[in-house]
Structures are given as structure tokens and as C-alpha cells.
Design an enzyme around this catalytic site. Structure first.
Site, PDB file in Angstrom:
ATOM      1  CB  CYS A 174       2.876  -2.640  -1.032  1.00 35.90           C
ATOM      2  SG  CYS A 174       1.300  -1.859  -0.803  1.00 35.90           S
TER       3      CYS A 174
HETATM    4  N1  LIG Z   1      -3.091  -2.185   0.843  1.00 36.68           N
HETATM    5  C1  LIG Z   1      -1.956  -1.353   0.980  1.00 36.68           C
HETATM    6  O1  LIG Z   1      -1.311  -1.252   1.977  1.00 36.68           O
HETATM    7  C2  LIG Z   1      -1.596  -0.493  -0.275  1.00 36.68           C
HETATM    8  C3  LIG Z   1      -0.821   0.536   0.033  1.00 36.68           C
HETATM    9  C4  LIG Z   1      -0.300   1.688  -0.843  1.00 36.68           C
HETATM   10  C5  LIG Z   1      -0.819   1.266  -2.035  1.00 36.68           C
HETATM   11  N2  LIG Z   1      -1.647   0.373  -2.459  1.00 36.68           N
HETATM   12  C6  LIG Z   1      -1.930   0.194  -3.746  1.00 36.68           C
HETATM   13  O2  LIG Z   1      -3.534   0.491  -3.861  1.00 36.68           O
HETATM   14  C7  LIG Z   1      -4.056  -0.328  -4.983  1.00 36.68           C
HETATM   15  C8  LIG Z   1      -5.046  -0.729  -4.080  1.00 36.68           C
HETATM   16  O3  LIG Z   1      -5.034  -1.666  -3.337  1.00 36.68           O
HETATM   17  P1  LIG Z   1      -5.863  -2.087  -2.049  1.00 36.68           P
HETATM   18  O4  LIG Z   1      -4.933  -2.588  -0.951  1.00 36.68           O
HETATM   19  O5  LIG Z   1      -6.741  -0.884  -1.747  1.00 36.68           O
HETATM   20  O6  LIG Z   1      -6.670  -3.318  -2.762  1.00 36.68           O
HETATM   21  P2  LIG Z   1      -8.153  -4.003  -2.313  1.00 36.68           P
HETATM   22  O7  LIG Z   1      -8.148  -5.180  -2.781  1.00 36.68           O
HETATM   23  O8  LIG Z   1      -8.274  -3.789  -0.856  1.00 36.68           O
HETATM   24  O9  LIG Z   1      -9.230  -3.026  -2.845  1.00 36.68           O
HETATM   25  C9  LIG Z   1      -9.377  -2.970  -4.133  1.00 36.68           C
HETATM   26  C10 LIG Z   1     -10.848  -2.594  -4.574  1.00 36.68           C
HETATM   27  O10 LIG Z   1     -10.923  -2.356  -5.771  1.00 36.68           O
HETATM   28  C11 LIG Z   1     -12.373  -2.939  -6.203  1.00 36.68           C
HETATM   29  N3  LIG Z   1     -12.264  -3.268  -7.698  1.00 36.68           N
HETATM   30  C12 LIG Z   1     -11.625  -4.020  -8.554  1.00 36.68           C
HETATM   31  N4  LIG Z   1     -11.883  -3.595  -9.899  1.00 36.68           N
HETATM   32  C13 LIG Z   1     -12.690  -2.769  -9.920  1.00 36.68           C
HETATM   33  C14 LIG Z   1     -13.079  -1.948 -11.086  1.00 36.68           C
HETATM   34  N5  LIG Z   1     -12.796  -2.418 -12.221  1.00 36.68           N
HETATM   35  N6  LIG Z   1     -13.902  -1.199 -10.729  1.00 36.68           N
HETATM   36  C15 LIG Z   1     -14.316  -0.651  -9.295  1.00 36.68           C
HETATM   37  N7  LIG Z   1     -13.762  -1.523  -8.369  1.00 36.68           N
HETATM   38  C16 LIG Z   1     -13.082  -2.444  -8.630  1.00 36.68           C
HETATM   39  C17 LIG Z   1     -12.234  -4.221  -5.501  1.00 36.68           C
HETATM   40  O11 LIG Z   1     -13.590  -5.061  -5.516  1.00 36.68           O
HETATM   41  C18 LIG Z   1     -11.813  -3.908  -4.101  1.00 36.68           C
HETATM   42  O12 LIG Z   1     -12.745  -3.577  -3.296  1.00 36.68           O
HETATM   43  C19 LIG Z   1      -2.998  -1.325  -5.362  1.00 36.68           C
HETATM   44  O13 LIG Z   1      -2.508  -0.918  -6.568  1.00 36.68           O
HETATM   45  C20 LIG Z   1      -1.819  -1.371  -4.265  1.00 36.68           C
HETATM   46  O14 LIG Z   1      -0.896  -1.807  -5.012  1.00 36.68           O
HETATM   47  C21 LIG Z   1      -1.918  -0.676  -1.475  1.00 36.68           C
END
Ligand SMILES: NC(=O)c1ccc[n+]([C@@H]2O[C@H](COP(=O)([O-])OP(=O)(O)OC[C@H]3O[C@@H](n4cnc5c(N)ncnc54)[C@H](O)[C@@H]3O)[C@@H](O)[C@H]2O)c1
Length: 458
Positions: free
Chosen positions: A279
Site C-alpha cells: 500500500c
Molecule cells: N494487503 C493490504 O494490507 C491492503 C490493505 C488495504 C487495501 N489493499 C488493497 O486491496 C487490494 C488487494 O490487495 P491484497 O493485498 O488483498 O492482494 P493479494 O495479492 O493478496 O490478493 C489479490 C488476489 O486477487 C487474485 N486475482 C488477481 N486477478 C484476479 C482476477 N482477474 N480475478 C480473480 N482474482 C484475481 C489473486 O490471485 C490474489 O489471490 C489492492 O488494491 C490493495 O492495494 C491491500
């Protein structure tokens, strides 16, 4: 509210309130899986969708791969048929709501990479049906929901706010935080219309303790970017203060600690080896990119990026100085990296500054080893090395065999007394050895003590 709603919206609201819906979550990572679990706990029947077969298989076996989600909780929901996961997007045709939680990384050029969002929304568009509620949760630039998501969905002929409902609600999860988790962090919601916001808000009601509605999807998108830019800028400020303190011979940790006693108008941020995680190093650039489209130069964001991006170089300079004091070059020295995850007590190495420090040290010929109780193996591409590295278990032998130990992540599991006792030279970027009687210690943003200098020269 329901009296002002169309019959389609009122019917969805009635079913949400009765927990009589099938809710979907696309993207089952750090954000999506905990959300899917909370929605299922809140009483909905939940279907998680992901392109990653291993994650889907793991969920179906009741086995969590996210530290914040316990196996027992997941297994219970799966065996009670409250939660299932699939890679088959056709499941969307039977879902009433869908939350999109896919990655939003940056391209090498620091421009937003919206390809994951577009792929996910295109799948939703294929199965979009009247009365469906679509909520984007991925962190993104203000305008994404209206300018990117809405046209893709409306290309089906269905209209947002009339035939289907569209909202943005940023995820604020903080992995590894034992006090605040998905359910007890207030959820901000903005809708394409007031009805869209009301429906999204109703969906979260049984799962999240507090929902905060704002007037538009753009405002909700901007809330998240303000929060993360606030962190990036303040970390940049304290990192600059740390380097300044170093030059002035003042201990930045003592200064921040004392400033934090002020009961108003100050919030402590602590220096470190640089920004990490999915992030803080990334999200502010979504905002500066968008601002640039309108001819606005986001100077704080760029400056914070510059200062924070410099920190791994600064740490390497500190390591070089520390070794130099013992008449050793970086080239050929055995350097033990303590902690490679981007923050304390988690297993996530994404964007970790430890990886940058390791790359820079390797370029200078250092012989690198590491220890991280949360990261058993580091693949070669992660640390820019020729082979995978395995985490070492810390003992007297491992510590005495290194020329310099560098604390990059202050994991709770490290035995700092043992480290202080058995390492010749220590560079501590987190103040983890605060108050310990180590004679050979260089702390980030703090003057080297007379004892340390004398010990190094001896
Ligand atoms: N990790 C954090 O601390 C956090 C906190 C707040 C916001 N976010 C935001 O949340 C969002 C997700 O982050 P995350 O950390 O969960 O990512 P992540 O990589 O842990 O998980 C994302 C998931 O999406 C899947 N994916 C990718 N493309 C796909 C598609 N087309 N269809 C279905 N599944 C698909 C991936 O396989 C993965 O399992 C991002 O925008 C991130 O900036 C993350």
C-alpha cells in the site's frame, strides 16, 4: 430510505436485511479472504472467486493461507456451507452482490496497472444481471469507479443506479494488527447514486461494526489515498529527520519518543529502512498520476517517495561505515540480515526495503545470509541473488560467524539480547536494541556512542 427506492433496489435491500442473498468476493488475498469470512459470519452465503487454483483449493480444504484468518474459523464456515471458493466465474450469475478485491500494482514507470481490475470487471460484466450490487474495494485513483468500472459494466446495456448498483468502499485492513481487523475498522462507502451507497452500506452492516457513507465514489476513493499518502509523507518526514539527527549527533528515537508525550497535535511516526508492503509505497502514486492528468503536480508525494526511496541506500552507507570502523570492507564480509518481511511479525515481503538493502549489498560483493521466523525461504528473484536463501535459526554460532548483523524488521520473536551479546557489529534500523548494552551498535538516526567507537577500534 426504502420508500424512495425503485422496486428493484427495495427488493435487494429487503433480501440483504434478511440475509437472504448470495454474496461474492473476487480476489481472495490479504483483503478478500478476511472480507469473505466476515460477510459469511455476518449471515450471508458467500462465494469467493479467484484465478489462483491453489488458494481456492486451500479454502475448500478449510486451510487458511492468510495469517489473520484462522484455519478453524475458515473450516467451520466451509463445512457449514456459509463459504465456498471457485475459479469458475459463471458462479457470478447466481450472486446478488460482488466485492472486487484484486491487486492494483504500479507499472515500472510508476503508472497504475489497472489490468487486474479490468479483468475482474470484465468477468462481472459477462454475468451482470438486473438488481446486482457491485462494489470495488481495490485501492485506486479517484474516478476509477465512474470512469473505468461503470462504462465496462454499462456496455452490457444495463444502467448503474437503475438496473444494477455500483459503489466503492476502500479496504483498510492492516495485516498482522491484533487490535484492528476487517470487522472493527470503520468502512467508508461511496455510491454512484445515494441508493447504491445505501445498498452497499446495508451489505456491510452485519459484518462491519461501523459504516461511514460519503457523497460519491470519488470521495471514497480519495479517502483511502489521503490515508496512505498521510502515512507515506509522515514517514518521509521522520526519515529525513532521522538523517538530520544523525548529522547533528542527536538521537531521533529519543526525540520522537519525547515529542509523542504531547497529548494533542502530534502523532509519532518512526524512521526505518524504507517503505514496504502493498500500500504505502504504491498508492500515493495512483493519486499523483491522476493529479498529473489534470496538470496538478503532487509535490509532497514525489518528495516523500524520493526520501523514502533513498533509505535503503542510507542503510547500506551505515553498514559500510560500521564495517569500516572494524577495518573490514563490505566486499567479502558476511552480513546477516535480521528480518526480510516489510514489517514486524508478518510474513509479507512485497516491496520490502530489506530486499533493496540485500540487492545493494550483493552488488558490493557482500556474503549475505538472513534470518526471519516468518519467511522460511527467499526465492532468488526476490533478493537478486543466484539461488534461494533459507532463513537461519539464530544461535551463538550463526551470530558469531557474521561480520555484521543488520536489524531491518523488528520481529517480536528475535532474541535481541542474544544478538547484542554475540555479534561483532550491529546496524539497527528499528531501535530494536534500545537500552541494551551492546558496545558495537550503530542505530539509524542516532549518534554512535563513545563506547561503540572504542569497542570497534579495539
Ligand atoms: N494487503 C493490504 O494490507 C491492503 C490493505 C488495504 C487495501 N489493499 C488493497 O486491496 C487490494 C488487494 O490487495 P491484497 O493485498 O488483498 O492482494 P493479494 O495479492 O493478496 O490478493 C489479490 C488476489 O486477487 C487474485 N486475482 C488477481 N486477478 C484476479 C482476477 N482477474 N480475478 C480473480 N482474482 C484475481 C489473486 O490471485 C490474489 O489471490 C489492492 O488494491 C490493495 O492495494 C491491500
Amino acid at each position: 430510505m426504502s420508500t424512495l427506492m425503485s422496486p428493484l433496489a427495495a427488493e435487494l435491500l429487503r433480501r440483504i436485511k434478511g440475509s437472504d442473498i448470495r454474496a461474492g468476493v473476487i480476489g481472495l488475498g490479504y483483503v478478500g479472504l478476511p472480507l469473505a469470512v466476515e460477510l459469511a459470519r455476518g449471515g450471508y452465503t458467500v462465494v469467493g472467486l479467484d484465478v489462483d487454483r491453489r488458494k481456492v483449493g486451500s479454502i475448500e480444504r478449510g486451510k487458511s493461507y492468510i495469517p489473520d484468518v484462522a484455519d478453524a474459523d475458515l473450516a467451520e464456515l466451509v463445512s457449514a456451507d456459509r463459504l465456498h471458493a471457485t475459479t469458475e466465474f459463471a458462479a457470478l450469475q447466481h450472486l446478488d452482490t460482488v466485492n472486487i478485491c484484486v491487486p492494483t500494482p504500479l507499472r515500472k514507470t510508476k503508472d497504475p496497472d489497472v489490468s487486474f481490475m479490468v479483468a475482474a470487471v470484465e468477468q462481472v460484466a459477462k454475468y451482470l444481471h438486473p438488481g446486482m450490487l457491485v462494489i470495488l474495494e481495490s485501492t485506486t485513483y479517484p474516478g476509477t469507479t465512474e470512469e473505468l468500472v461503470r462504462p465496462l459494466l454499462e456496455a452490457t446495456g444495463l444502467i448503474a443506479g437503475r438496473d444494477f448498483f455500483l459503489a466503492f468502499s476502500p479496504e483498510r485492513v492492516d495485516p498482522g494488527n491484533t487490535q484492528f481487523h476487517t470487522a472493527n475498522v470503520p468502512k467508508v462507502v461511496g455510491g454512484t447514486t445515494a441508493t447504491c451507497a445505501a445498498l452497499a452500506s446495508a451489505l456491510y452492516q452485519p459484518a462491519i461494526e461501523r459504516v461511514v457513507v460519503v457523497g460519491s465514489t470519488q470521495a471514497a476513493e480519495m479517502v483511502k489515498l489521503l490515508e496512505n499518502t498521510f502515512r507515506a509523507v509522515n514517514i518521509g518526514l521522520v526519515n529525513e529527520i532521522a538523517m538530520m539527527c544523525d548529522t547533528l549527533g542527536i538521537d531521533v528515537w529519543e526525540v520522537v519518543g519525547a515529542a509523542a508525550t504531547k497529548p494533542f497535535g502530534f502523532m509519532p511516526f518512526y524512521p526505518g529502512p524504507g517503505l514496504g508492503g502493498h500500500c504505502i509505497p504504491i498508492d500515493p502514486f495512483y493519486l499523483s498520476w491522476k493529479a498529473k492528468q489534470s496538470g496538478f503536480d503532487a509535490r509532497f508525494i514525489e518528495l516523500a517517495g524520493e526520501v523514502n526511496g533513498h533509505m535503503p541506500h542510507y542503510v547500506v552507507a551505515k553498514i559500510t561505515e560500521a564495517l569500516n570502523a572494524s577495518r573490514k570492507p563490505v566486499n567479502g564480509s558476511r552480513i546477516l540480515i535480521l528480518g526480510v518481511a516489510y514489517k514486524r511479525d508478518i510474513d509479507d515481503v512485497r516491496e520490502s526495503p530489506a530486499l533493496d538493502v540485500m540487492r545493494l549489498l550483493r552488488e558490493k560483493g557482500a556474503d549475505l545470509v538472513y534470518s526471519d521466523p516468518h519467511v522460511p525461504v527467499l526465492a532468488p528473484e526476490l533478493w537478486s541473488g543466484p539461488r534461494a536463501l533459507e532463513s537461519l535459526t539464530l544461535d551463538r554460532g550463526v551470530l558469531e560467524a557474521c561480520d555484521c548483523a543488520v536489524v531491518l524488521t523488528d520481529h517480536g520473536a528475535f532474541d535481541y539480547r542474544l544478538i547484542a551479546e554475540h555479534c561483532d557489529t550491529i546496524v539497527d534500523t528499528r531501535n530494536a536494541l534500545h537500552g541494551m548494552n551492546a558496545l558495537h551498535l550503530v542505530r539509524l538516526g542516532a549518534p554512535v556512542t563513545a563506547e561503540s567507537l572504542a569497542a570497534a577500534a579495539a
